[in-house]
Motif scaffolding. Structure first.
Motif, PDB file in Angstrom:
ATOM      1  N   GLU A 404      55.057  11.980  42.225  1.00  0.00           N
ATOM      2  CA  GLU A 404      54.394  12.885  43.156  1.00  0.00           C
ATOM      3  C   GLU A 404      55.208  14.158  43.372  1.00  0.00           C
ATOM      4  OE1 GLU A 404      51.333  12.401  44.370  1.00  0.00           O
ATOM      5  OE2 GLU A 404      51.303  10.594  43.123  1.00  0.00           O
ATOM      6  N   VAL A 405      56.423  14.207  42.822  1.00  0.00           N
ATOM      7  CA  VAL A 405      57.259  15.409  42.940  1.00  0.00           C
ATOM      8  C   VAL A 405      56.639  16.520  42.085  1.00  0.00           C
ATOM      9  CG1 VAL A 405      59.565  16.377  42.537  1.00  0.00           C
ATOM     10  CG2 VAL A 405      59.313  13.994  43.277  1.00  0.00           C
ATOM     11  N   PRO A 406      56.567  17.754  42.584  1.00  0.00           N
ATOM     12  CA  PRO A 406      56.021  18.856  41.769  1.00  0.00           C
ATOM     13  C   PRO A 406      56.770  18.996  40.444  1.00  0.00           C
ATOM     14  CG  PRO A 406      56.277  19.564  44.039  1.00  0.00           C
ATOM     15  CD  PRO A 406      56.930  18.213  43.943  1.00  0.00           C
ATOM     16  N   VAL A 407      56.035  19.189  39.358  1.00  0.00           N
ATOM     17  CA  VAL A 407      56.602  19.321  38.021  1.00  0.00           C
ATOM     18  C   VAL A 407      56.134  20.646  37.427  1.00  0.00           C
ATOM     19  CG1 VAL A 407      56.731  18.305  35.721  1.00  0.00           C
ATOM     20  CG2 VAL A 407      56.608  16.813  37.713  1.00  0.00           C
ATOM     21  N   LEU A 408      57.072  21.449  36.937  1.00  0.00           N
ATOM     22  CA  LEU A 408      56.694  22.741  36.371  1.00  0.00           C
ATOM     23  C   LEU A 408      57.665  23.170  35.289  1.00  0.00           C
ATOM     24  CD1 LEU A 408      57.578  25.605  38.881  1.00  0.00           C
ATOM     25  CD2 LEU A 408      58.229  23.232  39.291  1.00  0.00           C
ATOM     26  N   HIS A 409      57.268  24.209  34.559  1.00  0.00           N
ATOM     27  CA  HIS A 409      58.053  24.711  33.435  1.00  0.00           C
ATOM     28  C   HIS A 409      59.171  25.619  33.942  1.00  0.00           C
ATOM     29  CE1 HIS A 409      58.968  26.901  29.688  1.00  0.00           C
ATOM     30  NE2 HIS A 409      58.385  25.898  29.052  1.00  0.00           N
ATOM     31  N   THR A 410      60.270  25.639  33.209  1.00  0.00           N
ATOM     32  CA  THR A 410      61.411  26.486  33.560  1.00  0.00           C
ATOM     33  C   THR A 410      60.988  27.937  33.737  1.00  0.00           C
ATOM     34  OG1 THR A 410      62.717  25.029  32.120  1.00  0.00           O
ATOM     35  CG2 THR A 410      63.781  27.045  32.903  1.00  0.00           C
ATOM     36  N   ALA A 411      60.138  28.437  32.842  1.00  0.00           N
ATOM     37  CA  ALA A 411      59.707  29.839  32.917  1.00  0.00           C
ATOM     38  C   ALA A 411      58.895  30.104  34.181  1.00  0.00           C
ATOM     39  CB  ALA A 411      58.892  30.209  31.675  1.00  0.00           C
ATOM     40  N   GLU A 412      58.086  29.143  34.615  1.00  0.00           N
ATOM     41  CA  GLU A 412      57.296  29.326  35.834  1.00  0.00           C
ATOM     42  C   GLU A 412      58.202  29.465  37.058  1.00  0.00           C
ATOM     43  OE1 GLU A 412      53.204  27.039  35.663  1.00  0.00           O
ATOM     44  OE2 GLU A 412      54.811  25.696  35.011  1.00  0.00           O
ATOM     45  N   LEU A 413      59.224  28.622  37.117  1.00  0.00           N
ATOM     46  CA  LEU A 413      60.120  28.667  38.270  1.00  0.00           C
ATOM     47  C   LEU A 413      60.959  29.943  38.271  1.00  0.00           C
ATOM     48  CD1 LEU A 413      60.963  26.998  40.744  1.00  0.00           C
ATOM     49  CD2 LEU A 413      62.836  26.067  39.366  1.00  0.00           C
ATOM     50  N   LEU A 414      61.453  30.354  37.109  1.00  0.00           N
ATOM     51  CA  LEU A 414      62.244  31.576  37.026  1.00  0.00           C
ATOM     52  C   LEU A 414      61.393  32.806  37.328  1.00  0.00           C
ATOM     53  CD1 LEU A 414      64.413  30.790  33.869  1.00  0.00           C
ATOM     54  CD2 LEU A 414      65.188  30.859  36.251  1.00  0.00           C
ATOM     55  N   ASP A 415      60.171  32.812  36.849  1.00  0.00           N
ATOM     56  CA  ASP A 415      59.267  33.932  37.147  1.00  0.00           C
ATOM     57  C   ASP A 415      59.068  34.082  38.645  1.00  0.00           C
ATOM     58  OD1 ASP A 415      57.220  35.967  36.664  1.00  0.00           O
ATOM     59  OD2 ASP A 415      55.769  34.410  37.172  1.00  0.00           O
ATOM     60  N   TRP A 416      58.865  32.965  39.338  1.00  0.00           N
ATOM     61  CA  TRP A 416      58.702  33.010  40.797  1.00  0.00           C
ATOM     62  C   TRP A 416      59.972  33.519  41.471  1.00  0.00           C
ATOM     63  CZ3 TRP A 416      61.478  29.763  44.228  1.00  0.00           C
ATOM     64  CH2 TRP A 416      61.123  29.919  45.583  1.00  0.00           C
TER      65      TRP A 416
END
Length: 444
Positions: A404-416
């Motif tokens: 249930e922990v949010p999962v995302l791509h490295t690029a998505e997190l860095l972009d934010w």
């Protein structure tokens, strides 16, 4: 390892390479300690050393593959952890790829297996077909328990509940840099990722533009060939690779590219191996040249000297995709980038082990994949993260289905972090950074 291939057998380039790889193995067994399937199944034949013996006997004898040999080779994830561990430099990857092509050519699988593999090869490398398949899976999800074949049930359950809209940002075009141009790169948009999460490439493009990178999406590109190559469908893989080589080479000739960026590390491992895949073909020289330009998105971002940001107040568990840490040997860059962006970066126990995605593996071997996915999610959750980050779409889908922990791509997190929009998976409690203070370093 001693081998006994005949001169006639060694006249085949693939067999000659397999012979050289087999001879480099010294039976030490170090590979068994890091093999995920051996960890789960405990069978020597489901370890790299055991499979090497099976492949040697099959190839050396020249016989048609038997069901037992096929079963154990099919169970291999191609995670390549064995290559990271091996002290003798055994190139297991090219050996198992050759064995799979041999099996594909000489072994008649049960009818249901043949049909499933044909469907996967026809659907997954083509985003439009894949999106239609995802829609069908969404409709069929309530009835998944009634499907008798566990592989079909796995296909339905792996499909996302919401199908993202088509992204026009991934169409053939040039995304101009929003700051003084530092680099000009091509972007491999991929196939499955375009259907499952086009936001990954959108985030990468935005971040690169703000960092002064011009991003070109060449016309004529498509699937890199990885999905079918892992199924032993060598002719199709080479055709797909050749089409991409032609597309990127044409753009490189028009105006030189500094890199070919790949945001799905599973694709990146294959793209960096295009020279080997197309060796002996008319495209060999161009394939080698384009493969030498290939970089994971984090390798390029690491060269751009992104500014160091204050503490973001988020604990991030980083899952190092096998195709990135073992296939490409890219380990330090993602961690350094996340830390530089102000995140507390956590690494799970047994970080070297596969999550069980491995292309089509979580469909073809659902029981093993499910156990590996459960174990990986548990070790990631044990770090008590606010989010889990990885660099491969298959890993994101596999792990996302187990936590249930949010999962995302490295690029998505860095972009934010550097001024982009909030990834939907982070939820409304995390602020949107558009026009925020961290956007200032890349103002146009």
């Amino acid at each position: 390892m001693q081998t006994f291939f005949t001169p006639e057998q060694l006249s085949d380039p693939g067999t000659a390479e397999a012979n050289a790889i087999l001879r480099s193995c010294v039976h030490c067994g170090f590979c068994t300690a890091t093999c995920p399937t051996y960890q789960v199944l405990g069978d020597e034949l489901d370890s790299p050393r055991g499979r090497i013996y099976l492949m040697k006997e099959m190839l050396e004898s020249g016989r048609d593959p038997d069901p037992a040999t096929v079963k154990h080779i099919d169970r291999c994830l191609s995670c390549l952890a064995c290559m990271t561990t091996c002290p003798s430099g055994v190139h297991y990857r090219h050996l198992v790829d050759h064995a799979r092509a041999y099996i594909e050519a000489r072994y008649k699988r049960p009818w249901s297996d043949r049909m499933l593999r044909k469907v996967l090869a026809w659907v997954l490398p083509h985003p439009t077909r894949f999106r239609l398949a995802l829609l069908a899976a969404k409709i069929g999800r309530p009835f998944a328990g009634l499907v008798p074949d566990e592989r079909l049930r796995a296909m339905i359950r792996l499909a996302p509940r919401a199908i993202p809209p088509v992204s026009r940002a991934e169409d053939a075009q040039t995304h101009k840099a929003h700051a003084p141009r530092q680099m000009r790169v091509g972007l491999l948009t991929g196939c499955a990722q375009r259907a499952l999460n086009p936001g990954i490439n959108e985030a990468a493009v935005r971040l690169l533009q703000r960092a002064g990178v011009e991003v070109v999406i060449p016309r004529g590109q498509g699937c890199c060939g990885a999905l079918v190559h892992h199924m032993g469908r060598e002719t199709e893989a080479r055709s797909m690779a050749a089409a991409n080589v032609a597309a990127f080479a044409a753009e490189h000739e028009r105006e030189p590219l500094d890199a070919i960026i790949v945001t799905a590390s599973g694709c990146g491992t294959t793209v960096k191996d295009w020279g080997h895949l197309l060796a002996g073909t008319p495209d060999a020289a161009k394939a080698e040249a384009m493969a030498n330009l290939a970089r994971d998105v984090t390798e390029v971002l690491a060269r751009l000297d992104l500014p160091e940001l204050p503490d973001q107040g988020l604990r991030i568990a980083y899952h190092s995709a096998c195709s990135l840490q073992h296939g490409q040997r890219v380990k330090a860059e993602p961690l350094a980038l996340l830390k530089r962006a102000g995140f507390t970066v956590l690494q799970p126990r047994d970080a070297h082990l596969c999550c069980g995605s491995a292309g089509t593996y979580n469909i073809m071997q659902p029981r093993i994949a499910d156990e590996l996915g459960r174990r990986k999610a548990a070790t990631l959750e044990a770090t008590r993260p606010d989010a889990i980050v990885a660099g491969n779409i298959g890993c994101l889908m596999q792990i996302g289905g187990k936590t249930e922990v949010p999962v995302l791509h490295t690029a998505e997190l860095l972009d934010w972090a550097y001024g982009g929009p909030r990834p939907a998976t982070l939820g409304p409690n995390v602020p949107d950074r558009r026009d925020g203070p961290s956007f200032a370093p890349y103002a146009a």
